[in-house]
Design a protein around this motif. Structure first.
Motif, mmCIF file in Angstrom:
data_model
loop_
_atom_site.group_PDB
_atom_site.id
_atom_site.type_symbol
_atom_site.label_atom_id
_atom_site.label_comp_id
_atom_site.label_asym_id
_atom_site.label_seq_id
_atom_site.Cartn_x
_atom_site.Cartn_y
_atom_site.Cartn_z
ATOM 1 N N LYS A 172 46.313 34.133 -1.480
ATOM 2 C CA LYS A 172 46.829 34.072 -2.849
ATOM 3 C C LYS A 172 48.254 33.533 -2.916
ATOM 4 O O LYS A 172 48.690 33.073 -3.975
ATOM 5 C CB LYS A 172 46.763 35.457 -3.493
ATOM 6 N N THR A 173 48.993 33.607 -1.818
ATOM 7 C CA THR A 173 50.367 33.090 -1.808
ATOM 8 C C THR A 173 50.404 31.572 -1.686
ATOM 9 O O THR A 173 51.422 30.949 -1.977
ATOM 10 C CB THR A 173 51.181 33.702 -0.648
ATOM 11 N N TYR A 174 49.313 30.982 -1.232
ATOM 12 C CA TYR A 174 49.258 29.527 -1.051
ATOM 13 C C TYR A 174 48.998 28.835 -2.383
ATOM 14 O O TYR A 174 48.062 29.196 -3.105
ATOM 15 C CB TYR A 174 48.151 29.158 -0.061
ATOM 16 N N PRO A 175 49.800 27.830 -2.740
ATOM 17 C CA PRO A 175 49.504 27.047 -3.949
ATOM 18 C C PRO A 175 48.108 26.428 -3.837
ATOM 19 O O PRO A 175 47.667 26.054 -2.754
ATOM 20 C CB PRO A 175 50.585 25.959 -3.941
ATOM 21 N N ALA A 176 47.417 26.326 -4.961
ATOM 22 C CA ALA A 176 46.038 25.833 -4.959
ATOM 23 C C ALA A 176 45.927 24.452 -4.304
ATOM 24 O O ALA A 176 44.986 24.178 -3.547
ATOM 25 C CB ALA A 176 45.504 25.783 -6.384
ATOM 26 N N LYS A 177 46.882 23.567 -4.584
ATOM 27 C CA LYS A 177 46.842 22.221 -4.015
ATOM 28 C C LYS A 177 46.968 22.268 -2.500
ATOM 29 O O LYS A 177 46.282 21.543 -1.772
ATOM 30 C CB LYS A 177 47.966 21.372 -4.607
ATOM 31 N N ARG A 178 47.842 23.161 -2.013
ATOM 32 C CA ARG A 178 48.036 23.280 -0.566
ATOM 33 C C ARG A 178 46.786 23.836 0.106
ATOM 34 O O ARG A 178 46.410 23.412 1.188
ATOM 35 C CB ARG A 178 49.243 24.178 -0.287
ATOM 36 N N ARG A 179 46.138 24.793 -0.558
ATOM 37 C CA ARG A 179 44.897 25.348 -0.017
ATOM 38 C C ARG A 179 43.828 24.270 0.082
ATOM 39 O O ARG A 179 43.074 24.192 1.045
ATOM 40 C CB ARG A 179 44.379 26.494 -0.897
ATOM 41 N N ALA A 180 43.756 23.436 -0.939
ATOM 42 C CA ALA A 180 42.723 22.403 -0.981
ATOM 43 C C ALA A 180 42.924 21.358 0.110
ATOM 44 O O ALA A 180 41.951 20.828 0.665
ATOM 45 C CB ALA A 180 42.719 21.734 -2.353
ATOM 46 N N LEU A 181 44.170 21.057 0.438
ATOM 47 C CA LEU A 181 44.461 20.013 1.422
ATOM 48 C C LEU A 181 44.479 20.529 2.859
ATOM 49 O O LEU A 181 44.372 19.737 3.798
ATOM 50 C CB LEU A 181 45.822 19.361 1.107
ATOM 51 N N SER A 182 44.609 21.834 3.028
ATOM 52 C CA SER A 182 44.723 22.399 4.378
ATOM 53 C C SER A 182 43.408 22.306 5.145
ATOM 54 O O SER A 182 42.329 22.546 4.597
ATOM 55 C CB SER A 182 45.161 23.858 4.297
ATOM 56 N N ARG A 183 43.499 21.953 6.429
ATOM 57 C CA ARG A 183 42.313 21.878 7.288
ATOM 58 C C ARG A 183 41.961 23.233 7.888
ATOM 59 O O ARG A 183 40.900 23.399 8.475
ATOM 60 C CB ARG A 183 42.537 20.865 8.409
#
Length: 324
Positions: free
Chosen positions: A197-208
């Motif tokens: 939940k601390t991760y921004p949505a965009k960062r979550r989407a791009l993370s491998r």
């Protein structure tokens, strides 16, 4: 030690197995040390390659791993010796066996599938289980839940940022403290959800990788004092090596790899004094020769067969000849 007949749940794939055997070059009658026995993959390959008369000591903090390794090492009968010890305590095993010097060493610093695949061990953010992460639950060390629920903000930041190499360490630490004020955090999925939940949505989407990967890494390292164990081992092992004996270390993240690289580099120096100093006062003597200037990486074929090998790095050093 007391043994149990335990059948492995599935065949464990050892990382960089061929490369380890090629570099260690086991020989008949040699004495070898596997500081991270796991399920015995590297150990069985070393004994098989060495041939007649070779012996090996295998260490592991996890008694379940020792039981599983017993099955894999059964064909070698009394040539394989298992000890329930952390690898930093390797001298205890060598002394008990009466081995003054040895001919080769392997350390595989990765978390085995035995830990990741068993929810009750608390290593995986993908399986719900108690927040434990101890390599040796019987060793008296507190579980990860103790750190998560009791550590100060500054300690949490240090563990997550330094050991986990997580850029969002401060934000994650704040989220953990806020969550534990409402309810004690006791399970792996609870913690994974808080971190996610601390991760921004965009960062979550791009993370491998899963957002909790680095936080779980940091906690695991802290719980098991992994970096301190490695430093102790690398400092003391040269004194128990025969000239020409090789130490092969497989690491899986940059913190471990830097420690191995620096230790091998420092042990290869004859003098550690400042360059402008006219006379050597450090008394340092070269004990090792670095054999791998750059780490050896898995092949594309190995990574395809065993995805967990993708981040593996192998470094090798050799005990130098003793100067008269």
């Amino acid at each position: 030690m007391e043994t149990k007949n335990t059948t492995p749940e599935k065949v464990h794939t050892s990382v960089l197995l061929k490369e380890v055997i090629d570099w260690i070059a086991p020989k008949p009658g040699g004495l070898y040390l596997d500081g991270t026995l796991g399920m015995g993959g590297h150990s069985s390959a070393i004994l098989e390659a060495a041939g007649e008369g070779a012996q090996l000591i295998g260490l592991d903090r996890d008694e379940q791993a020792l039981d599983l390794a017993e099955v894999r090492l059964a064909p070698f009968e009394d040539r394989a010796h298992r000890f329930h010890l952390a690898f930093s305590k390797f001298e205890e095993a060598l002394n008990e066996m009466g081995w003054e010097k040895i001919d080769g060493v392997i350390l595989d610093l990765g978390v085995s599938s035995l830990h990741l695949d068993r929810a009750e061990r608390g290593f995986s953010f993908a399986k719900d289980g108690p927040l434990d992460m101890r390599m040796d639950p019987s060793g008296g060390m507190p579980p990860a839940s103790s750190i998560v629920n009791k550590a100060s903000y500054s300690d949490l930041v240090r563990i997550i940022k330094m050991y986990g190499e997580e850029p969002l360490g401060s934000k994650i630490a704040s989220a953990i403290i806020k969550a534990r004020e409402i309810k004690k955090i006791t399970t792996t999925l609870e913690l994974a959800a808080i971190v996610s939940k601390t991760y921004p949505a965009k960062r979550r989407a791009l993370s491998r990788t899963h957002p909790a990967t680095r936080t779980f890494q940091g906690l695991r390292i802290a719980v098991n004092s992994e970096l301190e164990e490695l430093k102790k081992f690398l400092h003391r092992i040269p004194e128990r090596l025969n000239p020409g004996a090789r130490v092969a270390v497989i690491s899986f993240h940059s913190l471990e790899d830097r420690i191995v690289k620096r230790s091998f580099r420092d042990e290869s120096k004859e003098c550690d004094c400042l360059p402008m100093q006219p006379v050597c006062t450090c008394g340092n003597k070269q004990r090792m020769n670095v054999l791998t200037k750059k780490p050896i990486l898995p092949t594309e074929e190995e990574m395809e067969v065993n995805p967990r090998s993708r981040s593996a790095k192998l470094r090798v050093a050799e005990r130098s000849q003793e100067k008269k």
